[in-house]
Scaffold this active site. Structure first.
Site, PDB file in Angstrom:
ATOM      1  N   TYR A  77       0.843  -1.199   0.000  1.00  0.00           N
ATOM      2  CA  TYR A  77       0.000   0.000   0.000  1.00  0.00           C
ATOM      3  C   TYR A  77       0.876   1.246   0.000  1.00  0.00           C
ATOM      4  O   TYR A  77       0.574   2.222  -0.696  1.00  0.00           O
ATOM      5  CB  TYR A  77      -0.929  -0.014   1.225  1.00  0.00           C
ATOM      6  CG  TYR A  77      -1.873  -1.188   1.223  1.00  0.00           C
ATOM      7  CD1 TYR A  77      -3.048  -1.146   0.485  1.00  0.00           C
ATOM      8  CD2 TYR A  77      -1.593  -2.339   1.941  1.00  0.00           C
ATOM      9  CE1 TYR A  77      -3.918  -2.228   0.464  1.00  0.00           C
ATOM     10  CE2 TYR A  77      -2.446  -3.427   1.929  1.00  0.00           C
ATOM     11  CZ  TYR A  77      -3.616  -3.373   1.193  1.00  0.00           C
ATOM     12  OH  TYR A  77      -4.465  -4.432   1.165  1.00  0.00           O
ATOM     13  N   ASN A 109     -12.414  -1.189  -4.841  1.00  0.00           N
ATOM     14  CA  ASN A 109     -12.244  -1.518  -6.252  1.00  0.00           C
ATOM     15  C   ASN A 109     -13.453  -2.334  -6.730  1.00  0.00           C
ATOM     16  O   ASN A 109     -13.660  -3.450  -6.266  1.00  0.00           O
ATOM     17  CB  ASN A 109     -10.948  -2.309  -6.433  1.00  0.00           C
ATOM     18  CG  ASN A 109     -10.786  -2.870  -7.827  1.00  0.00           C
ATOM     19  OD1 ASN A 109     -11.414  -2.439  -8.780  1.00  0.00           O
ATOM     20  ND2 ASN A 109      -9.933  -3.874  -7.935  1.00  0.00           N
ATOM     21  N   CYS A 125      -6.401  -5.771  -7.385  1.00  0.00           N
ATOM     22  CA  CYS A 125      -6.226  -5.336  -5.998  1.00  0.00           C
ATOM     23  C   CYS A 125      -5.690  -6.463  -5.119  1.00  0.00           C
ATOM     24  O   CYS A 125      -5.127  -6.201  -4.053  1.00  0.00           O
ATOM     25  CB  CYS A 125      -7.525  -4.770  -5.443  1.00  0.00           C
ATOM     26  SG  CYS A 125      -8.966  -5.833  -5.643  1.00  0.00           S
ATOM     27  N   HIS A 126      -5.820  -7.720  -5.568  1.00  0.00           N
ATOM     28  CA  HIS A 126      -5.291  -8.847  -4.788  1.00  0.00           C
ATOM     29  C   HIS A 126      -3.769  -8.836  -4.735  1.00  0.00           C
ATOM     30  O   HIS A 126      -3.183  -9.482  -3.877  1.00  0.00           O
ATOM     31  CB  HIS A 126      -5.793 -10.185  -5.367  1.00  0.00           C
ATOM     32  CG  HIS A 126      -5.364 -10.449  -6.766  1.00  0.00           C
ATOM     33  ND1 HIS A 126      -6.029  -9.913  -7.855  1.00  0.00           N
ATOM     34  CD2 HIS A 126      -4.335 -11.173  -7.274  1.00  0.00           C
ATOM     35  CE1 HIS A 126      -5.434 -10.318  -8.965  1.00  0.00           C
ATOM     36  NE2 HIS A 126      -4.394 -11.081  -8.637  1.00  0.00           N
ATOM     37  N   GLU A 181      -0.989 -17.036  -9.609  1.00  0.00           N
ATOM     38  CA  GLU A 181       0.049 -16.303 -10.326  1.00  0.00           C
ATOM     39  C   GLU A 181       1.449 -16.652  -9.826  1.00  0.00           C
ATOM     40  O   GLU A 181       2.430 -16.106 -10.331  1.00  0.00           O
ATOM     41  CB  GLU A 181      -0.193 -14.795 -10.159  1.00  0.00           C
ATOM     42  CG  GLU A 181      -1.519 -14.336 -10.713  1.00  0.00           C
ATOM     43  CD  GLU A 181      -1.777 -12.862 -10.502  1.00  0.00           C
ATOM     44  OE1 GLU A 181      -0.874 -12.132 -10.052  1.00  0.00           O
ATOM     45  OE2 GLU A 181      -2.898 -12.420 -10.800  1.00  0.00           O
TER      46      GLU A 181
END
Length: 159
Positions: A95, A119, A127-128, A154
């Site tokens: 962040y 979001n 946003c993850h 991912e």
């Protein structure tokens, strides 16, 4: 218009308005939040393409979305979401890093976190991929289990 799709993170409702994706919602769905959704339209071209791209993403065949997006939010929220789009597949950012990219100090991390949590188009606006400064998973509107699953999806890019 909207459609539904099954995914590894549960059923998703994808919402389109004026030719752009305006929301991707996790189940259980909240129908009384004031968001315009319209009628179900499983054959709407933008929705069909979004389902196709999300399916490819979950199969690890797509790492970058190419969809018309129209998230509704304040100017600051949209600026945060634009920064989220720059965090690529297999990458993470804190962040605080997002706050710095916006020209703010770490003091803006909380505001970035709040914008991140608002979001309306998760997964596509990733946003993850935003984590705590110490590398821990922090809040996620879809729940931490979903965030963990998306990051694990991912993970092959991290090695």
């Amino acid at each position: 218009m909207w459609t539904l799709m099954d995914s590894p993170v549960g059923e998703l409702r994808i919402v389109e308005h004026s030719g752009a994706i305006t929301a991707i919602e996790f189940s259980p769905f909240r129908d009384h939040d004031g968001r315009v959704r319209g009628d179900r339209a499983d054959d709407h071209p933008v929705l069909v393409e979004c389902v196709r791209q999300l399916t490819a993403y979950f199969a690890r065949d797509l790492k970058e979305f190419d969809l018309p997006l129209a998230p509704e939010g304040s100017d600051f929220q949209r600026r945060v979401w634009d920064q989220l789009l720059l965090v690529g597949w297999g990458e993470t950012a804190s962040y605080g890093e997002i706050a710095h990219r916006l020209g703010h100090t770490n003091a803006a991390s909380r505001a970035v976190g709040l914008a991140n949590g608002r979001n309306p188009i998760p997964i596509v606006i990733p946003c993850h991929r935003i984590i705590g400064a110490n590398g821990t998973l922090t809040g996620y509107a879809g729940g931490l289990e979903r965030k963990q699953l998306l990051l694990e999806l991912e993970q092959d890019a991290l090695f």
